[in-house]
Design a protein around this motif. Structure first.
Motif, mmCIF file in Angstrom:
data_model
loop_
_atom_site.group_PDB
_atom_site.id
_atom_site.type_symbol
_atom_site.label_atom_id
_atom_site.label_comp_id
_atom_site.label_asym_id
_atom_site.label_seq_id
_atom_site.Cartn_x
_atom_site.Cartn_y
_atom_site.Cartn_z
ATOM 1 N N SER A 126 0.824 -1.214 0.000
ATOM 2 C CA SER A 126 0.000 0.000 0.000
ATOM 3 C C SER A 126 0.860 1.267 0.000
ATOM 4 O O SER A 126 0.376 2.344 -0.359
ATOM 5 C CB SER A 126 -0.918 0.008 1.224
ATOM 6 N N ARG A 127 2.144 1.126 0.383
ATOM 7 C CA ARG A 127 3.054 2.273 0.408
ATOM 8 C C ARG A 127 3.968 2.325 -0.818
ATOM 9 O O ARG A 127 4.822 3.207 -0.878
ATOM 10 C CB ARG A 127 3.931 2.200 1.667
ATOM 11 N N ARG A 128 3.814 1.391 -1.721
ATOM 12 C CA ARG A 128 4.782 1.286 -2.819
ATOM 13 C C ARG A 128 4.768 2.503 -3.738
ATOM 14 O O ARG A 128 5.742 2.747 -4.452
ATOM 15 C CB ARG A 128 4.520 0.008 -3.627
ATOM 16 N N ASN A 129 3.708 3.290 -3.758
ATOM 17 C CA ASN A 129 3.661 4.508 -4.576
ATOM 18 C C ASN A 129 4.087 5.749 -3.797
ATOM 19 O O ASN A 129 3.952 6.859 -4.303
ATOM 20 C CB ASN A 129 2.252 4.730 -5.132
ATOM 21 N N ASN A 130 4.617 5.541 -2.575
ATOM 22 C CA ASN A 130 4.989 6.673 -1.723
ATOM 23 C C ASN A 130 6.501 6.898 -1.722
ATOM 24 O O ASN A 130 7.284 5.959 -1.890
ATOM 25 C CB ASN A 130 4.530 6.450 -0.284
ATOM 26 N N ILE A 131 6.877 8.154 -1.493
ATOM 27 C CA ILE A 131 8.268 8.550 -1.258
ATOM 28 C C ILE A 131 8.309 9.339 0.038
ATOM 29 O O ILE A 131 7.425 10.166 0.291
ATOM 30 C CB ILE A 131 8.827 9.403 -2.414
ATOM 31 N N ARG A 132 9.348 9.085 0.834
ATOM 32 C CA ARG A 132 9.557 9.862 2.053
ATOM 33 C C ARG A 132 10.696 10.850 1.825
ATOM 34 O O ARG A 132 11.785 10.458 1.394
ATOM 35 C CB ARG A 132 9.887 8.958 3.239
ATOM 36 N N LEU A 133 10.427 12.084 2.150
ATOM 37 C CA LEU A 133 11.408 13.147 2.021
ATOM 38 C C LEU A 133 11.822 13.587 3.421
ATOM 39 O O LEU A 133 10.984 14.008 4.217
ATOM 40 C CB LEU A 133 10.820 14.331 1.234
ATOM 41 N N PHE A 134 13.141 13.496 3.720
ATOM 42 C CA PHE A 134 13.655 13.726 5.070
ATOM 43 C C PHE A 134 14.449 15.035 5.154
ATOM 44 O O PHE A 134 14.982 15.519 4.168
ATOM 45 C CB PHE A 134 14.558 12.565 5.511
ATOM 46 N N ARG A 135 14.471 15.579 6.362
ATOM 47 C CA ARG A 135 15.303 16.732 6.754
ATOM 48 C C ARG A 135 14.846 18.049 6.114
ATOM 49 O O ARG A 135 15.635 18.982 5.949
ATOM 50 C CB ARG A 135 16.775 16.474 6.412
ATOM 51 N N VAL A 136 13.576 18.156 5.759
ATOM 52 C CA VAL A 136 13.031 19.436 5.281
ATOM 53 C C VAL A 136 12.633 20.249 6.507
ATOM 54 O O VAL A 136 11.887 19.774 7.369
ATOM 55 C CB VAL A 136 11.827 19.211 4.355
ATOM 56 N N GLU A 137 13.105 21.469 6.597
ATOM 57 C CA GLU A 137 12.859 22.319 7.745
ATOM 58 C C GLU A 137 11.369 22.587 7.926
ATOM 59 O O GLU A 137 10.628 22.765 6.950
ATOM 60 C CB GLU A 137 13.613 23.638 7.587
ATOM 61 N N GLU A 138 10.942 22.582 9.175
ATOM 62 C CA GLU A 138 9.538 22.845 9.480
ATOM 63 C C GLU A 138 9.153 24.255 9.001
ATOM 64 O O GLU A 138 9.860 25.232 9.257
ATOM 65 C CB GLU A 138 9.290 22.738 10.981
ATOM 66 N N GLY A 139 8.026 24.336 8.274
ATOM 67 C CA GLY A 139 7.530 25.613 7.778
ATOM 68 C C GLY A 139 8.045 25.978 6.403
ATOM 69 O O GLY A 139 7.595 26.986 5.820
ATOM 70 N N ALA A 140 8.981 25.193 5.851
ATOM 71 C CA ALA A 140 9.506 25.513 4.525
ATOM 72 C C ALA A 140 8.444 25.349 3.455
ATOM 73 O O ALA A 140 8.500 26.004 2.397
ATOM 74 C CB ALA A 140 10.712 24.625 4.210
ATOM 75 N N GLU A 141 7.466 24.513 3.684
ATOM 76 C CA GLU A 141 6.414 24.283 2.688
ATOM 77 C C GLU A 141 5.384 25.403 2.683
ATOM 78 O O GLU A 141 4.502 25.417 1.806
ATOM 79 C CB GLU A 141 5.726 22.948 2.953
ATOM 80 N N GLU A 142 5.428 26.287 3.668
ATOM 81 C CA GLU A 142 4.504 27.410 3.791
ATOM 82 C C GLU A 142 3.058 26.918 3.827
ATOM 83 O O GLU A 142 2.707 26.092 4.656
ATOM 84 C CB GLU A 142 4.754 28.412 2.669
ATOM 85 N N LYS A 143 2.214 27.349 2.911
ATOM 86 C CA LYS A 143 0.784 27.040 3.003
ATOM 87 C C LYS A 143 0.428 25.695 2.365
ATOM 88 O O LYS A 143 -0.467 25.006 2.840
ATOM 89 C CB LYS A 143 -0.031 28.143 2.347
ATOM 90 N N SER A 144 1.079 25.320 1.273
ATOM 91 C CA SER A 144 0.706 24.118 0.534
ATOM 92 C C SER A 144 1.902 23.181 0.421
ATOM 93 O O SER A 144 2.905 23.506 -0.234
ATOM 94 C CB SER A 144 0.191 24.476 -0.866
ATOM 95 N N VAL A 145 1.806 22.003 1.040
ATOM 96 C CA VAL A 145 2.866 21.009 0.941
ATOM 97 C C VAL A 145 2.913 20.446 -0.474
ATOM 98 O O VAL A 145 4.000 20.212 -1.033
ATOM 99 C CB VAL A 145 2.641 19.882 1.963
ATOM 100 N N LEU A 146 1.753 20.248 -1.081
ATOM 101 C CA LEU A 146 1.688 19.685 -2.426
ATOM 102 C C LEU A 146 2.391 20.599 -3.434
ATOM 103 O O LEU A 146 3.191 20.139 -4.272
ATOM 104 C CB LEU A 146 0.229 19.456 -2.819
ATOM 105 N N GLN A 147 2.116 21.890 -3.375
ATOM 106 C CA GLN A 147 2.745 22.841 -4.305
ATOM 107 C C GLN A 147 4.247 22.943 -4.036
ATOM 108 O O GLN A 147 5.056 23.016 -4.970
ATOM 109 C CB GLN A 147 2.088 24.219 -4.162
ATOM 110 N N PHE A 148 4.627 22.905 -2.781
ATOM 111 C CA PHE A 148 6.051 22.963 -2.416
ATOM 112 C C PHE A 148 6.807 21.771 -2.995
ATOM 113 O O PHE A 148 7.900 21.920 -3.563
ATOM 114 C CB PHE A 148 6.188 22.998 -0.895
ATOM 115 N N ILE A 149 6.255 20.572 -2.894
ATOM 116 C CA ILE A 149 6.908 19.364 -3.405
ATOM 117 C C ILE A 149 6.972 19.405 -4.933
ATOM 118 O O ILE A 149 7.998 19.049 -5.540
ATOM 119 C CB ILE A 149 6.170 18.111 -2.914
ATOM 120 N N THR A 150 5.895 19.844 -5.564
ATOM 121 C CA THR A 150 5.889 19.917 -7.037
ATOM 122 C C THR A 150 6.980 20.870 -7.533
ATOM 123 O O THR A 150 7.751 20.529 -8.452
ATOM 124 C CB THR A 150 4.511 20.373 -7.537
#
Length: 335
Positions: A126-150
């Motif tokens: 069930s996790r095979r389509n997932n990626i884990r991203l480590f060591r990203v500073e808290e708050g760096a994604e601002e309002k949208s995590v999805l837009q930040f990752i894209t």
């Protein structure tokens, strides 16, 4: 007796004899008459008879008492025998039940392991389509995590411009924001297609070092907790291999080490660590001094390891003989 001794049987003689007997001294042998002897014998016989009757009564009474005691002892022995037989029967039943329970418990443990393996496999799938991203500073994604990752993936990775990432979800885990000194929460990225996820992960590994605001981040598979724990056991071996410049890989829960004479796959961190120890590579877990290391908290709480050190068992590697741990008898003889 009168005829034997030639005495006359007349009344006058008898009376005279009786009178003489009464006046005679019994202690004087010369004055003892046959009549006196007869009466003495009769008296003795009577007394002996009374004594015999008393002795016979005592013997009969003792015999009856002994019979009664023997009967009681026999009953008690019979009761004890019955209780022993009952105890043996119960012990046999307990052994049978214990054996059956042990067999059943082992079967359930085996089933539980199989079930746990299946659950881990299902969770991993069930996790095979997932990626884990480590060591990203808290708050760096601002309002949208999805837009930040894209934006991050488009900017940092060499991806085709017309590639549709098809990211379904992106969020931190756990969702509750930690305190100021807590570890950074990883970001989970869920892709709609497995091929896209594999492409992104390969490109991230190919580029190697990726930084955000001077902090290095890294990508990895989203493993199930049991798999993560299994992979953590290889950390000490990884450090030793990196310091020695030896290439290695950790596919899923195993380790593949590229030795000079060929590639070897190990199913556990223990087996890989023993191999490192035999080749002379410093392996932290085998060379650790439990009584001295500040990172090994058990060594600080329990002074028994200090006693081991005083006897010469300073490092964990001294407890091993090749790929096996030494027996307790071997350790006693050596230390």
């Amino acid at each position: 007796l009168a005829r034997t001794w030639g005495w006359e049987k007349n009344s006058s003689a008898s009376k005279t004899s009786n009178a003489a007997e009464q006046q005679a001294d019994p202690n004087d042998d010369a004055n003892v008459t046959p009549s006196y002897l007869l009466r003495a014998i009769e008296t003795l016989k009577f007394e002996l008879k009374e004594d015999n009757d008393s002795i016979r009564k005592d013997i009969n009474s003792s015999r009856q008492e002994m019979r009664s005691k023997l009967d009681n002892i026999s009953k008690e022995m019979q009761g004890l025998t019955e209780r022993v037989d009952e105890a043996e029967t119960r012990v046999g039943q307990v052994k049978e039940v214990s054996t059956e329970l042990t067999r059943t418990l082992l079967q359930w443990i085996k089933r539980q392991r199989i079930t746990q393996t299946k659950l881990t496999d299902f969770e991993s799938r069930s996790r095979r389509n997932n990626i884990r991203l480590f060591r990203v500073e808290e708050g760096a994604e601002e309002k949208s995590v999805l837009q930040f990752i894209t934006d991050l993936l488009r900017r940092e990775l060499l991806l085709p411009s017309d590639l549709d990432l098809k990211i379904q979800r992106a969020h931190r885990t756990p969702t509750r924001k930690p305190g100021p000194n807590a570890p950074l929460r990883p970001i989970i990225i869920n892709f709609q297609e497995f091929t896209t996820k594999e492409l992104v992960l390969r490109q991230a590994w190919k580029k190697g070092r990726i930084q955000i605001k001077g902090r290095s981040i890294y990508f990895d598979h989203d493993y199930a907790p049991e798999i993560v724990q299994k992979r953590k056991e290889y950390q000490a071996v990884k450090r030793a291999l990196k310091s020695s410049g030896i290439r290695f890989q950790t596919p899923y829960t195993s380790m593949r080490i590229h030795w000079r004479d060929g590639v070897q796959v190990y199913s556990s961190a223990h087996s890989a660590g023993i191999e490192l120890h035999q080749t002379g590579i410093r392996y932290y877990k085998l060379l650790i001094w439990p009584s001295q290391s500040q990172k090994y908290r058990t060594g600080q709480m329990d002074n028994i390891l200090k006693k081991w050190s005083d006897r010469g068992m300073t490092a964990v590697c001294m407890l091993t003989d090749g790929k096996l741990f030494k027996s307790f008898e071997m350790l006693k003889e050596e230390f």
